[in-house]
Design a protein around this motif. Structure first.
Motif, PDB file in Angstrom:
ATOM      1  N   ARG A 143       0.838  -1.209   0.000  1.00 43.93           N
ATOM      2  CA  ARG A 143       0.000   0.000   0.000  1.00 43.93           C
ATOM      3  C   ARG A 143       0.867   1.251   0.000  1.00 43.93           C
ATOM      4  NH1 ARG A 143      -4.319  -1.938   4.593  1.00 43.93           N
ATOM      5  NH2 ARG A 143      -5.343  -3.485   3.286  1.00 43.93           N
ATOM      6  N   THR A 144       2.073   1.147   0.543  1.00 43.16           N
ATOM      7  CA  THR A 144       2.975   2.304   0.602  1.00 43.16           C
ATOM      8  C   THR A 144       3.282   2.762  -0.821  1.00 43.16           C
ATOM      9  OG1 THR A 144       3.953   1.196   2.501  1.00 43.16           O
ATOM     10  CG2 THR A 144       5.201   3.044   1.572  1.00 43.16           C
ATOM     11  N   ASP A 145       3.253   4.106  -1.028  1.00 48.31           N
ATOM     12  CA  ASP A 145       3.501   4.636  -2.365  1.00 48.31           C
ATOM     13  C   ASP A 145       4.975   4.429  -2.743  1.00 48.31           C
ATOM     14  OD1 ASP A 145       2.706   6.515  -4.664  1.00 48.31           O
ATOM     15  OD2 ASP A 145       4.524   7.436  -3.828  1.00 48.31           O
ATOM     16  N   PHE A 146       5.219   3.895  -3.927  1.00 47.23           N
ATOM     17  CA  PHE A 146       6.587   3.520  -4.311  1.00 47.23           C
ATOM     18  C   PHE A 146       7.535   4.719  -4.349  1.00 47.23           C
ATOM     19  CE2 PHE A 146       9.705   2.913  -7.806  1.00 47.23           C
ATOM     20  CZ  PHE A 146      10.497   1.985  -7.165  1.00 47.23           C
ATOM     21  N   ASN A 147       7.126   5.799  -5.034  1.00 43.74           N
ATOM     22  CA  ASN A 147       8.030   6.945  -5.168  1.00 43.74           C
ATOM     23  C   ASN A 147       8.362   7.555  -3.804  1.00 43.74           C
ATOM     24  OD1 ASN A 147       8.095   6.569  -7.848  1.00 43.74           O
ATOM     25  ND2 ASN A 147       6.689   8.240  -8.373  1.00 43.74           N
ATOM     26  N   ARG A 148       7.312   7.646  -2.970  1.00 41.12           N
ATOM     27  CA  ARG A 148       7.560   8.211  -1.623  1.00 41.12           C
ATOM     28  C   ARG A 148       8.498   7.301  -0.833  1.00 41.12           C
ATOM     29  NH1 ARG A 148       2.311   9.425  -0.023  1.00 41.12           N
ATOM     30  NH2 ARG A 148       2.768   8.521   2.016  1.00 41.12           N
ATOM     31  N   PHE A 149       8.316   6.004  -0.999  1.00 33.41           N
ATOM     32  CA  PHE A 149       9.138   5.025  -0.281  1.00 33.41           C
ATOM     33  C   PHE A 149      10.616   5.187  -0.677  1.00 33.41           C
ATOM     34  CE2 PHE A 149      11.125   0.785  -0.171  1.00 33.41           C
ATOM     35  CZ  PHE A 149      10.968   0.493   1.175  1.00 33.41           C
ATOM     36  N   VAL A 150      10.865   5.316  -1.988  1.00 30.08           N
ATOM     37  CA  VAL A 150      12.255   5.439  -2.450  1.00 30.08           C
ATOM     38  C   VAL A 150      12.862   6.751  -1.969  1.00 30.08           C
ATOM     39  CG1 VAL A 150      13.749   5.547  -4.493  1.00 30.08           C
ATOM     40  CG2 VAL A 150      11.873   3.919  -4.421  1.00 30.08           C
ATOM     41  N   ASP A 151      12.086   7.836  -2.070  1.00 24.41           N
ATOM     42  CA  ASP A 151      12.607   9.137  -1.621  1.00 24.41           C
ATOM     43  C   ASP A 151      12.895   9.132  -0.126  1.00 24.41           C
ATOM     44  OD1 ASP A 151      12.430   9.926  -4.166  1.00 24.41           O
ATOM     45  OD2 ASP A 151      10.631  11.164  -3.932  1.00 24.41           O
ATOM     46  N   GLU A 152      11.989   8.531   0.643  1.00 23.09           N
ATOM     47  CA  GLU A 152      12.175   8.466   2.085  1.00 23.09           C
ATOM     48  C   GLU A 152      13.436   7.655   2.411  1.00 23.09           C
ATOM     49  OE1 GLU A 152      10.560  10.124   4.348  1.00 23.09           O
ATOM     50  OE2 GLU A 152      11.766   9.195   5.955  1.00 23.09           O
ATOM     51  N   GLY A 153      13.687   6.643   1.586  1.00 25.04           N
ATOM     52  CA  GLY A 153      14.865   5.795   1.773  1.00 25.04           C
ATOM     53  C   GLY A 153      16.165   6.589   1.698  1.00 25.04           C
ATOM     54  N   ARG A 154      16.135   7.713   0.986  1.00 24.72           N
ATOM     55  CA  ARG A 154      17.343   8.541   0.895  1.00 24.72           C
ATOM     56  C   ARG A 154      17.518   9.393   2.138  1.00 24.72           C
ATOM     57  NH1 ARG A 154      19.812   9.534  -3.946  1.00 24.72           N
ATOM     58  NH2 ARG A 154      20.199  11.695  -3.360  1.00 24.72           N
ATOM     59  N   ARG A 155      16.403   9.632   2.824  1.00 24.06           N
ATOM     60  CA  ARG A 155      16.484  10.490   4.008  1.00 24.06           C
ATOM     61  C   ARG A 155      16.765   9.696   5.275  1.00 24.06           C
ATOM     62  NH1 ARG A 155      12.766  13.894   1.025  1.00 24.06           N
ATOM     63  NH2 ARG A 155      11.023  12.494   1.425  1.00 24.06           N
ATOM     64  N   SER A 156      16.115   8.541   5.417  1.00 22.86           N
ATOM     65  CA  SER A 156      16.325   7.788   6.656  1.00 22.86           C
ATOM     66  C   SER A 156      16.654   6.338   6.356  1.00 22.86           C
ATOM     67  CB  SER A 156      15.080   7.887   7.542  1.00 22.86           C
ATOM     68  OG  SER A 156      13.947   7.723   6.747  1.00 22.86           O
ATOM     69  N   GLU A 157      17.445   5.783   7.261  1.00 20.00           N
ATOM     70  CA  GLU A 157      17.920   4.415   7.032  1.00 20.00           C
ATOM     71  C   GLU A 157      16.777   3.421   7.077  1.00 20.00           C
ATOM     72  OE1 GLU A 157      20.064   0.659   7.953  1.00 20.00           O
ATOM     73  OE2 GLU A 157      19.691   1.873   9.735  1.00 20.00           O
ATOM     74  N   ARG A 158      15.818   3.642   7.996  1.00 19.00           N
ATOM     75  CA  ARG A 158      14.699   2.708   8.142  1.00 19.00           C
ATOM     76  C   ARG A 158      13.373   3.420   7.931  1.00 19.00           C
ATOM     77  NH1 ARG A 158      15.800  -1.485  12.923  1.00 19.00           N
ATOM     78  NH2 ARG A 158      17.822  -2.155  12.219  1.00 19.00           N
ATOM     79  N   GLN A 159      12.426   2.729   7.432  1.00 20.75           N
ATOM     80  CA  GLN A 159      11.086   3.295   7.309  1.00 20.75           C
ATOM     81  C   GLN A 159      10.063   2.176   7.345  1.00 20.75           C
ATOM     82  OE1 GLN A 159      10.122   4.747   3.384  1.00 20.75           O
ATOM     83  NE2 GLN A 159      12.043   4.007   2.595  1.00 20.75           N
ATOM     84  N   SER A 160       8.800   2.577   7.452  1.00 22.85           N
ATOM     85  CA  SER A 160       7.802   1.511   7.522  1.00 22.85           C
ATOM     86  C   SER A 160       7.259   1.213   6.128  1.00 22.85           C
ATOM     87  CB  SER A 160       6.680   1.893   8.484  1.00 22.85           C
ATOM     88  OG  SER A 160       6.124   3.087   8.032  1.00 22.85           O
ATOM     89  N   LEU A 161       6.737   0.012   6.000  1.00 19.86           N
ATOM     90  CA  LEU A 161       6.241  -0.467   4.714  1.00 19.86           C
ATOM     91  C   LEU A 161       5.008  -1.303   5.023  1.00 19.86           C
ATOM     92  CD1 LEU A 161       6.950  -0.887   1.665  1.00 19.86           C
ATOM     93  CD2 LEU A 161       8.330  -2.832   2.337  1.00 19.86           C
ATOM     94  N   GLU A 162       3.930  -1.016   4.305  1.00 19.09           N
ATOM     95  CA  GLU A 162       2.698  -1.757   4.591  1.00 19.09           C
ATOM     96  C   GLU A 162       2.298  -2.552   3.352  1.00 19.09           C
ATOM     97  OE1 GLU A 162      -0.587   0.715   5.656  1.00 19.09           O
ATOM     98  OE2 GLU A 162      -1.933  -0.978   6.000  1.00 19.09           O
ATOM     99  N   ASP A 163       2.030  -3.847   3.544  1.00 22.14           N
ATOM    100  CA  ASP A 163       1.646  -4.633   2.374  1.00 22.14           C
ATOM    101  C   ASP A 163       0.148  -4.524   2.117  1.00 22.14           C
ATOM    102  OD1 ASP A 163       0.281  -6.527   3.834  1.00 22.14           O
ATOM    103  OD2 ASP A 163       1.865  -8.038   3.769  1.00 22.14           O
TER     104      ASP A 163
END
Ligand SMILES: Nc1ncnc2c1ncn2[C@@H]1O[C@H](COP(=O)(O)OP(=O)(O)OP(=O)(O)O)[C@@H](O)[C@H]1O
Length: 633
Positions: A275-295
């Protein structure tokens, strides 16, 4: 009544008494006497004709073949050796050995205690030895390779008594595409059997598989995830490789378990699973080492993008990225997931200079795929296509490997460097490899041993080439008839892929639009026209489609090609079609082949003996005409 295999077992001595009894009393059930996997393996050994009282001598490949195989498996071996050292340290004590074998059961590396190594050497346990069940009976490496799952073989569970003092624990290693790529084994003498060995070998195998996964997908976005953050950097974390558009390329075993029931297969999109938006997920990945992901079913994971710095921001680019360099080859349409998987495998193999064999009917895009492999390999040299069917037998060796001036009658002044040399630093594409004369196959085989060309009458030199071969012939039949060397096939097909015929592809519409845009950028196809075209059989595959679209675009003068125009052309197409169906009866097949050959030869004659003209007219490849001409000779 026991069959011959059962009788041979009974004769084999006291260690088989229990099994003989089981066979007689319980109709073949081994329950209670030995694990089913071991029993089944013994049965396979007996079926292979092995006799436990007369073990065959250990079999070894030549040092050159061993080197070649070690080189071929260099990526997985590199990863395996690192794990083998760790494993050897973990399993302390003497009389112990860790081994790595190829998927074919060829022992490539051993790390072990000196004393144990010396003893095993005597029993034929050393690099170069073949450890399949056929060669050594039931054993850790061979049985795990056969079963494709971990196995432990203790003492007298080995088929040959020669190995009864050993305990072997082995686990298979799979490449990201699911192919078996090696076997890891830990062996000790029976006395030093260790309880945790099996778990440790299994973990080491997973570690190697994850290493392979990361290597294969170094150029893609690598996501590690787990539902508990503290497990993120452990073996139980899921690994997912996606491309920059969010298309899933591969998921490791742990990821498939964590995402059980969701479509996390190659070719699907990130959005089909999460459900997590792909583009937001990738961008967030550049800012923080860990993030949440919802299937998609609401499970929460902690995730990290392992190689985030490589990738640009997706949704809010800060600096406009420079336009990508123009692709070296026309884009390879691969919207069909099966084709996408093939393309990915080919790209990975090319990046590692593995010989690639492409099979497929005429016109399915074998050369196009080879060109794509060359572009993907980013090799600076040239792409050199060679048509083995088109070169006369007498000249093919000289053309390929070069020759010195005056080395034979008709040799050019100054000699010739040869096509292998021309492809140095690039890719050599050997089209119609099945038509290579047998004598030359031996020369090619020797070349593959040391990658050295020996020009006729000239000095030898090493070359660095990516080899891609292609064929639309049935190589297995050629091998059976002695026209093609099995050992050469084994060397050419480190990666083997088969391009499906156009009629079996799910991306027909994409191909049709792509091909039309190349032929006439201003022309368009209506959906109805595409539907009608998709109904045809396309014996000549994409090449035939291109010819038909060229004719249609000429008739429609760069406009919209509609259903009516296609319908009008269909009668013509059906009449001209060369049969691609494979009739079941051999005689009928042969009859059709003769008919087809006659058709090809008459078109050749009508075209004034011009191969290209005849091929264009029939919508077939020039290779087909060349083959018909050779078969006529
Ligand atoms: N995936 C693809 N995307 C776009 N065009 C393609 C693709 N595959 C093949 N083509 C086009 O189809 C035509 C035939 O392809 P190619 O020559 O590579 O086929 P082939 O299998 O090597 O044929 P043959 O066995 O007869 O030599 C070419 O014009 C090529 O550009």
């Amino acid at each position: 009544m026991l069959d011959q295999g059962g009788q041979s077992m009974l004769l084999a001595g006291r260690r088989l008494d229990n099994i003989g009894l089981a066979l007689e009393q319980r109709g073949g059930s081994p329950a209670g006497y030995m694990p089913v996997d071991i029993y089944d393996s013994w049965m396979r050994c007996i079926a292979l004709g092995l006799d436990m009282r007369r073990p065959p001598p250990p079999e070894f490949v030549s040092p050159a073949t061993l080197r070649q195989e070690q080189q071929r498996c260099s990526l997985v071996r590199g990863l395996a050796l690192a794990e083998m050292h760790t494993l050897h340290q973990q399993i302390s004590g003497s009389n112990f050995m860790v081994a790595f074998a190829s998927a074919e059961g060829l022992l490539l590396d051993i790390i072990g205690d000196r004393s144990f190594r010396d003893a095993s050497d005597a029993a034929g346990i050393r690099p170069g030895a073949l450890w399949t069940e056929r060669h050594c009976g039931t054993n850790g490496l061979g049985t795990a390779a056969h079963l494709k799952r971990p196995v432990a073989v203790h003492g007298d569970q080995h088929f040959f008594p020669r190995y009864n003092n050993l305990t072997c624990v082995a686990a298979p290693i799979f490449a990201p595409d699911g192919e078996l790529t090696g076997i890891l084994d830990a062996s000790s003498d029976c006395l030093s059997r260790q309880t945790h060995t099996q778990a440790l070998v299994g973990m080491a195998a997973t570690q190697i598989e994850n290493g392979l996964f990361r290597e294969y997908h170094r150029g893609n976005i690598l996501i590690a995830f787990h539902n508990r953050g503290e497990y993120l950097h452990t073996l139980s974390a899921g690994l997912l490789a996606v491309d920059e558009d969010g298309r899933i390329l591969s998921a490791n075993r742990a990821a498939r378990v964590l995402l059980h029931g969701l479509p996390a297969a190659a070719g699907r999109h990130f959005a089909d699973v999460f459900r997590t938006d792909f583009n937001r997920f990738v961008d967030e990945g550049r800012r923080s080492e860990r993030q949440s992901l919802e299937d998609d079913v609401g499970s929460q994971f902690v995730a990290t993008i392992e190689n985030t710095r490589q990738f640009p921001m997706m949704s809010q680019p800060i600096v406009k990225a420079p336009p990508p360099p123009a692709p070296a080859v026309a884009e390879f349409v691969s919207a069909d997931p099966a084709i996408a998987a093939i393309v990915r495998q080919v790209e990975n193999a090319a990046a590692r200079k593995m010989p690639i064999l492409v099979r497929g009917e005429t016109g399915t895009g074998k050369e196009q795929l080879a060109r794509h492999a060359h572009a993907a390999s980013r090799r600076s040299g040239s792409f050199v296509p060679v048509n083995c069917a088109a070169l006369p037998d007498s000249l093919i060796e000289a053309e390929l490997f070069g020759y010195a001036e005056g080395s034979f009658t008709g040799a050019r002044k100054g000699g010739a460097s040869g096509l292998f040399k021309e492809a140095d630093g690039g890719t050599l594409f050997l089209d119609e490899i099945g038509d290579m004369p047998v004598s030359l196959q031996a020369v090619l085989l020797r070349f593959l041993d040391d990658w050295t060309v020996r020009p006729v009458g000239g000095a030898k030199r090493k070359v660095d080439v990516q080899l891609v071969s292609a064929t639309n012939a049935d190589l297995d039949e050629s091998i059976a008839k002695g026209r093609f060397r099995a050992d050469l096939l084994f060397r050419l097909n480190t990666l083997e892929v088969t391009l499906p015929p156009l009629r079996e592809r799910s991306d027909f519409a994409d191909i049709a639009r792509h091909v039309l845009a190349r032929v006439d950028p201003s022309a368009r196809l209506t959906p109805g026209a595409i539907e009608r075209l998709a109904e045809l059989e396309w014996a000549g595959n994409i090449r035939q489609l291109r010819n038909v679209l060229s004719r249609l675009s000429l008739a429609e003068q760069g406009g919209l090609i509609g259903e009516a125009a296609v319908k009008a052309a269909i009668g013509d197409l059906t009449a001209k079609r060369l049969s691609a169906s494979a009739p079941s009866s051999g005689g009928l097949k042969r009859g059709l082949r003769d008919l087809q050959r006659a058709q090809l030869l008459s078109a050749y004659a009508e075209a004034g003996n011009n191969v290209s003209k005849a091929a264009r007219k029939l919508g077939v490849s020039r290779n087909m005409i060349y083959r018909a001409l050779r078969e006529q000779d």
